[in-house]
Design a protein around this motif. Structure first.
Motif, short mmCIF file in Angstrom:
data_model
loop_
_atom_site.label_atom_id
_atom_site.label_comp_id
_atom_site.label_asym_id
_atom_site.label_seq_id
_atom_site.Cartn_x
_atom_site.Cartn_y
_atom_site.Cartn_z
N GLU A 289 0.81 -1.22 0.00
CA GLU A 289 0.00 0.00 0.00
C GLU A 289 0.85 1.27 0.00
OE1 GLU A 289 -4.11 0.39 1.76
OE2 GLU A 289 -2.93 1.42 3.30
N GLU A 290 2.02 1.22 0.59
CA GLU A 290 2.86 2.41 0.67
C GLU A 290 4.08 2.36 -0.24
OE1 GLU A 290 3.43 3.91 4.72
OE2 GLU A 290 1.95 2.43 5.38
N ASP A 291 4.08 1.40 -1.20
CA ASP A 291 5.12 1.31 -2.24
C ASP A 291 6.51 1.22 -1.64
OD1 ASP A 291 2.89 1.71 -3.78
OD2 ASP A 291 3.48 3.67 -4.55
N LYS A 292 6.70 0.24 -0.76
CA LYS A 292 7.99 0.09 -0.08
C LYS A 292 8.47 -1.35 -0.11
CE LYS A 292 6.95 3.77 3.30
NZ LYS A 292 7.89 4.76 2.71
N ILE A 293 9.78 -1.51 -0.10
CA ILE A 293 10.41 -2.77 0.25
C ILE A 293 11.04 -2.58 1.62
CG2 ILE A 293 12.27 -4.39 -0.27
CD1 ILE A 293 10.00 -4.62 -2.22
N GLU A 294 10.66 -3.42 2.58
CA GLU A 294 11.21 -3.35 3.92
C GLU A 294 12.03 -4.59 4.20
OE1 GLU A 294 7.79 -1.09 6.37
OE2 GLU A 294 7.15 -2.44 4.80
N ILE A 295 13.21 -4.41 4.77
CA ILE A 295 14.12 -5.52 5.03
C ILE A 295 14.25 -5.71 6.53
CG2 ILE A 295 16.46 -6.41 4.71
CD1 ILE A 295 16.57 -4.72 2.13
N ILE A 296 13.92 -6.91 6.98
CA ILE A 296 13.94 -7.26 8.39
C ILE A 296 15.18 -8.07 8.70
CG2 ILE A 296 12.79 -8.67 10.16
CD1 ILE A 296 10.12 -7.95 8.82
N ALA B 52 16.44 -10.92 10.64
CA ALA B 52 15.71 -12.04 11.23
C ALA B 52 16.15 -12.35 12.65
CB ALA B 52 15.86 -13.28 10.36
N THR B 53 17.39 -12.01 13.01
CA THR B 53 17.86 -12.24 14.37
C THR B 53 17.35 -11.17 15.32
OG1 THR B 53 19.86 -13.34 13.57
CG2 THR B 53 19.89 -12.51 15.83
N GLN B 54 17.50 -9.91 14.91
CA GLN B 54 17.04 -8.81 15.74
C GLN B 54 15.52 -8.64 15.70
OE1 GLN B 54 19.24 -5.13 15.02
NE2 GLN B 54 20.97 -6.31 14.21
N GLU B 55 14.91 -9.19 14.67
CA GLU B 55 13.45 -9.13 14.49
C GLU B 55 12.96 -7.68 14.45
OE1 GLU B 55 11.66 -11.64 17.44
OE2 GLU B 55 12.62 -13.46 16.67
N ARG B 56 13.61 -6.91 13.57
CA ARG B 56 13.21 -5.52 13.37
C ARG B 56 13.58 -5.08 11.96
NH1 ARG B 56 17.22 -1.61 13.73
NH2 ARG B 56 19.30 -2.37 14.27
N VAL B 57 12.87 -4.06 11.47
CA VAL B 57 13.15 -3.50 10.15
C VAL B 57 14.45 -2.69 10.22
CG1 VAL B 57 12.35 -1.94 8.34
CG2 VAL B 57 10.72 -3.44 9.52
N ILE B 58 15.38 -2.99 9.30
CA ILE B 58 16.66 -2.27 9.31
C ILE B 58 16.86 -1.40 8.07
CG2 ILE B 58 17.81 -3.96 10.78
CD1 ILE B 58 19.10 -5.10 8.20
N THR B 59 16.10 -1.66 6.99
CA THR B 59 16.25 -0.89 5.75
C THR B 59 14.89 -0.75 5.09
OG1 THR B 59 18.49 -1.75 5.40
CG2 THR B 59 17.39 -0.77 3.49
N ILE B 60 14.63 0.43 4.51
CA ILE B 60 13.40 0.68 3.75
C ILE B 60 13.79 1.24 2.39
CG2 ILE B 60 11.24 1.96 3.63
CD1 ILE B 60 11.20 2.04 6.67
N LEU B 61 13.28 0.63 1.31
CA LEU B 61 13.52 1.09 -0.04
C LEU B 61 12.20 1.58 -0.63
CD1 LEU B 61 15.68 -1.94 -1.27
CD2 LEU B 61 16.51 0.24 -0.35
N ASP B 62 12.18 2.81 -1.13
CA ASP B 62 10.97 3.38 -1.72
C ASP B 62 10.90 3.06 -3.21
OD1 ASP B 62 9.92 4.68 0.61
OD2 ASP B 62 11.51 6.18 0.42
N LEU B 63 9.71 2.67 -3.66
CA LEU B 63 9.47 2.33 -5.05
C LEU B 63 8.49 3.33 -5.67
CD1 LEU B 63 9.03 -1.55 -4.74
CD2 LEU B 63 11.15 -0.25 -4.99
N GLU B 64 8.29 3.20 -6.99
CA GLU B 64 7.35 4.05 -7.71
C GLU B 64 6.04 3.33 -8.02
OE1 GLU B 64 9.25 5.56 -11.17
OE2 GLU B 64 10.93 6.44 -10.07
N ALA B 65 5.89 2.13 -7.52
CA ALA B 65 4.68 1.35 -7.75
C ALA B 65 4.52 0.38 -6.59
CB ALA B 65 4.76 0.61 -9.08
N SER B 66 3.39 -0.31 -6.56
CA SER B 66 3.05 -1.19 -5.45
C SER B 66 3.66 -2.58 -5.65
CB SER B 66 1.52 -1.31 -5.33
OG SER B 66 1.16 -2.29 -4.39
N PRO B 67 4.61 -3.00 -4.79
CA PRO B 67 5.21 -4.32 -4.95
C PRO B 67 4.24 -5.43 -4.55
CG PRO B 67 6.01 -3.31 -2.95
CD PRO B 67 5.16 -2.27 -3.63
N LYS B 68 4.20 -6.47 -5.38
CA LYS B 68 3.26 -7.57 -5.14
C LYS B 68 3.95 -8.93 -4.93
CE LYS B 68 -0.39 -4.96 -5.80
NZ LYS B 68 -1.28 -4.59 -4.67
N GLN B 69 4.94 -9.22 -5.79
CA GLN B 69 5.54 -10.55 -5.75
C GLN B 69 7.05 -10.48 -5.96
OE1 GLN B 69 4.16 -13.53 -5.18
NE2 GLN B 69 2.05 -12.83 -5.03
#
Length: 349
Positions: A183-190, A192-209
């Protein structure tokens, strides 16, 4: 599959269980050879189920979860994800059923503390489940999250990681979970050990797959009048090349053929539902789109790499059962057959 959906809801995943990593031959089971068809089910009756098709004999086995576990699936099936020698059946009605893909016997479940799960990824001994979260008074989803479960066979949710609204597909790589924030056109990278978002990448369209091939992660994203294929460099977790193709009314439903070609469903939506199957060919720095098939009610798509055939699911307006049409790469109809309620995705072995 994940199939999730498709779907796509859900996308095609091609896999093989013929051999183990050690090279020892591993006997095929009853269901992990052929095509699994994900039937979402009807809202209110929660009658989602999985069918199994043998494409060589055309034998179709219905409701295999209920047949093997002596109870109905009892949910709306959103995705099928094959990881860690388990098949995860994700229901957007608040649960994940876990089965052995060889015989479809239950191995466990996540049945509490989920709201509207969409897909799943495995990282180490943990499950990560994308979830829209609960609706607010305006039917928004401001409390979307990725749920963490400690144990590959299910159990309770140990943590909910806040992410942007309406997370969809997940991809696990090394110590990371990559999230499609639709919905907010983002790729978020978690982490897995810390269990938190560490990086956010903004896109120009809605990522689906997501689709990984030869060390490159493809990100399929849609806008009202175009689709964009991004590449994500997995070693640096940065965006690389992008391909923009003018295409109106693209849905989130896509199948990859493993050779830089994709098949997308488009739909004009209510009230006419003028739908189409569009082939996308990426070659060098160019991309072309070709309409292969038109109709109404298209709800899912998959690709059989062994036979070079496209599988198109039709929900038939949820008026009774849906149907599957098998199509050649040129758009010629090979055959059509009836399946369950709301077919929306495929897992092709």
């Amino acid at each position: 599959m994940k199939l999730n959906q498709l779907l796509w809801a859900s996308a095609l995943i091609s896999v093989s269980f013929a051999c183990s990593d050690s090279g020892d031959e591993k006997p095929l089971g009853k269901y992990n050879n052929g095509i699994l068809i994900m039937n979402e089910g009807n809202f209110g009756t929660n009658d989602g189920e999985v069918y199994h098709l043998n494409p060589n004999t055309e034998e179709l086995l219905p409701t295999i979860f209920e047949a093997e576990n002596m109870r109905p699936f009892a949910g709306l099936l959103e995705d099928m994800v094959l990881e860690a020698e388990r098949l995860y059946l994700v229901a957007n009605t608040g649960k994940v059923e876990i089965v052995d893909p060889t015989d479809f016997k239950s191995l466990g479940a996540v049945s509490a503390d989920l709201d509207q799960p969409r897909s799943l990824a495995v990282n180490g001994s943990k499950l990560f489940i994308s979830d829209y979260g609960p609706y607010d008074a305006s039917y928004g989803t401001p409390d979307s999250y990725v749920a963490v479960v400690n144990g590959l066979d299910g159990g309770g949710v140990s943590k909910k990681i806040e992410v942007s609204n309406k997370p969809e597909d997940l991809f696990s790589y090394n110590n990371y979970i990559i999230v499609a924030g639709s919905e907010e056109d983002k790729i978020e990278i978690i982490d897995a050990t810390q269990e938190r978002v560490i990086t956010i990448l903004d896109l120009e369209a809605s990522p689906k797959q997501f689709h990984e091939e030869d060390g490159v992660l493809w990100v399929y994203a849609v806008d009202s009048d175009k689709v964009i294929f991004y590449t994500l460099n997995l070693s640096s977790l940065t965006l690389g090349t992008s391909y923009t193709i003018p295409l109106a009314n693209a849905s989130g439903k896509i199948a990859f053929d493993g050779d830089d070609e994709m098949y997308i469903l488009t739909s004009s939506g209510w009230p006419d539902y003028n739908d189409a199957v569009v082939g996308i060919d990426l070659e060098g720095n160019t991309a072309t789109a070709t309409e292969l098939m038109t109709g109404s009610g298209f709800y899912g798509i998959g690709y059989d790499d062994e036979r070079d055939q496209i599988y198109v699911a039709n929900a038939n307006g949820f008026q009774g059962n849906g149907s599957i049409t098998v199509v050649s790469e040129s758009g010629s109809v090979i055959r059509t057959f009836e399946v369950g309620r709301g077919p929306s995705g495929f897992l092709i072995y």
